[in-house]
Design an enzyme around this catalytic site. Structure first.
Site, PDB file in Angstrom:
ATOM      1  N   ARG A 195       0.876  -1.176   0.000  1.00  0.00           N
ATOM      2  CA  ARG A 195       0.000   0.000   0.000  1.00  0.00           C
ATOM      3  C   ARG A 195       0.911   1.224   0.000  1.00  0.00           C
ATOM      4  O   ARG A 195       1.596   1.498   0.983  1.00  0.00           O
ATOM      5  CB  ARG A 195      -0.900  -0.023   1.236  1.00  0.00           C
ATOM      6  N   HIS A 243      -7.125   1.342  -6.791  1.00  0.00           N
ATOM      7  CA  HIS A 243      -7.453   0.674  -5.526  1.00  0.00           C
ATOM      8  C   HIS A 243      -8.270  -0.585  -5.868  1.00  0.00           C
ATOM      9  O   HIS A 243      -9.454  -0.681  -5.540  1.00  0.00           O
ATOM     10  CB  HIS A 243      -8.259   1.625  -4.647  1.00  0.00           C
ATOM     11  N   GLN A 298     -10.334  -2.701  -3.190  1.00  0.00           N
ATOM     12  CA  GLN A 298     -11.551  -2.010  -2.776  1.00  0.00           C
ATOM     13  C   GLN A 298     -12.662  -2.221  -3.794  1.00  0.00           C
ATOM     14  O   GLN A 298     -13.807  -2.506  -3.441  1.00  0.00           O
ATOM     15  CB  GLN A 298     -11.275  -0.507  -2.605  1.00  0.00           C
ATOM     16  N   ASP A 350     -16.563   9.201  -1.926  1.00  0.00           N
ATOM     17  CA  ASP A 350     -15.289   9.057  -1.230  1.00  0.00           C
ATOM     18  C   ASP A 350     -14.930  10.423  -0.661  1.00  0.00           C
ATOM     19  O   ASP A 350     -15.550  11.442  -1.000  1.00  0.00           O
ATOM     20  CB  ASP A 350     -14.214   8.558  -2.205  1.00  0.00           C
ATOM     21  N   CYS A 391     -16.022   3.870   0.483  1.00  0.00           N
ATOM     22  CA  CYS A 391     -14.862   3.012   0.745  1.00  0.00           C
ATOM     23  C   CYS A 391     -14.310   3.191   2.158  1.00  0.00           C
ATOM     24  O   CYS A 391     -13.533   2.344   2.607  1.00  0.00           O
ATOM     25  CB  CYS A 391     -13.773   3.262  -0.294  1.00  0.00           C
ATOM     26  N   ARG A 404     -14.092  -6.597   2.034  1.00  0.00           N
ATOM     27  CA  ARG A 404     -12.665  -6.530   1.728  1.00  0.00           C
ATOM     28  C   ARG A 404     -11.994  -7.851   2.128  1.00  0.00           C
ATOM     29  O   ARG A 404     -11.138  -8.378   1.405  1.00  0.00           O
ATOM     30  CB  ARG A 404     -12.015  -5.367   2.493  1.00  0.00           C
TER      31      ARG A 404
END
Length: 305
Positions: free
Chosen positions: A102, A129, A132, A224, A264, A292
């Site tokens: 990440r 991402h 996600q 987001d 998210c 996830r």
């Protein structure tokens, strides 16, 4: 041969994306059936950016599959400064069986995958991402029964989350609508790829600056934060620009009566979304967060088995 890494959803065929989802549903329905699938295998977790869901879901996920994780913080790795990406890759490939990273620049993930002979999974970059987005479409599939044909509307910044949602929607034949302020649209290359793949799967991509028109008739409304990690200095200016794009009760009311709300997380309540939306019965943000774990276990099983 299918890709041996999970860097972006673009790297897979629509059938392969569906296979990940099918496996995730099986893993979620019967976790014990996969309890020893990765027994004795180790996963390095490289974090250049902080995380809650990514850290916990990968850490718990690999352990539930019988393996274990090794957490590597920025101070321990300091990619490209303390040690080159090449050398980190060459060390880790001899010590562990997989790498999750990440970080900021997407090029770092690509370099790590190019140099490492073991699977590399993108836990987030500034461009993408993908884990996600797999949880996002898994949630839509669970609740709506299908992703194809669903009007999935993303309202906010055309960022990495928007890119991966676009890619996943195109792979699965969804109607994806992205509503952003002028100048904050998704990257042109992301738009071009999404439209090309959507033309093959029966999907659609619409880009607009009108959030009200975008949300009309939506099956799913997604947002987001307005300022992501690394954009903190822009937060005040962005708040003014994005205020008309807040997902509040009035905007969400334009969606279908059974529409879902997704985010998210983490959410900046009172900015991109109000409490009355994120805490409403049609909000699936915590089911989405849980997914996830299941989506990433399917990725680990596919790449590391």
């Amino acid at each position: 041969m299918p890709p041996t890494d999970f860097l972006t959803i673009k790297d897979f065929t629509p059938d392969e994306i569906q296979q990940f989802l099918d496996l995730a549903l099986k893993v979620k329905a019967d976790p014990s059936a996969f309890g020893g699938a990765l027994r004795g295998q180790s996963l390095a977790l490289i974090f250049e950016k902080p995380s809650l869901r990514t850290r916990v879901s990968f850490d718990v996920g690999i352990q539930q599959l019988g393996g274990f994780s090794v957490y590597l913080s920025p101070s321990e790795i300091n990619l490209g400064r303390r040690e080159s990406v090449h050398d980190v890759a060459k060390n880790l490939e001899r010590l562990v069986q997989g790498i999750m990273i990440r970080t900021f620049a997407h090029e770092i993930v690509e370099q790590l995958a190019a140099h490492a002979s073991i699977p590399v999974i993108n836990g987030l970059t500034d461009a993408s991402h993908p884990c996600q987005a797999m949880a996002d479409v898994l949630t839509v599939l669970e609740i709506k029964g299908r992703v194809a044909g669903q009007r999935i509307v993303y309202v906010g910044d055309g960022n990495n989350v928007a890119h991966s949602l676009m890619y996943a929607g195109a792979q699965l034949g969804a109607q994806v609508v992205v509503a952003t302020p002028p100048g904050y649209e998704p990257r042109p290359d992301a738009i071009a790829w999404t439209r090309q793949r959507a033309a093959q799967t029966g999907g659609v991509l619409e880009i607009t600056n009108d959030p009200a028109a975008a949300v009309n008739g939506a099956d799913v409304v997604y947002t987001d934060v307005w300022a992501s990690m690394g954009q903190e200095t822009e937060a005040i200016a962005r708040k003014k620009v994005f205020q008309p794009y807040q997902v509040n009760a009035a905007l969400f009311a334009r969606a279908k009566p059974d529409a879902l709300f997704l985010h998210c997380l983490p959410a900046h309540r009172g900015e991109e979304v109000t409490d009355e939306v994120i805490d409403a019965p049609r909000s699936a943000v915590f089911q989405q967060a849980e997914n996830r774990l299941h989506a990433q276990k399917a990725i680990l099983l596919t790449l590391m088995s």
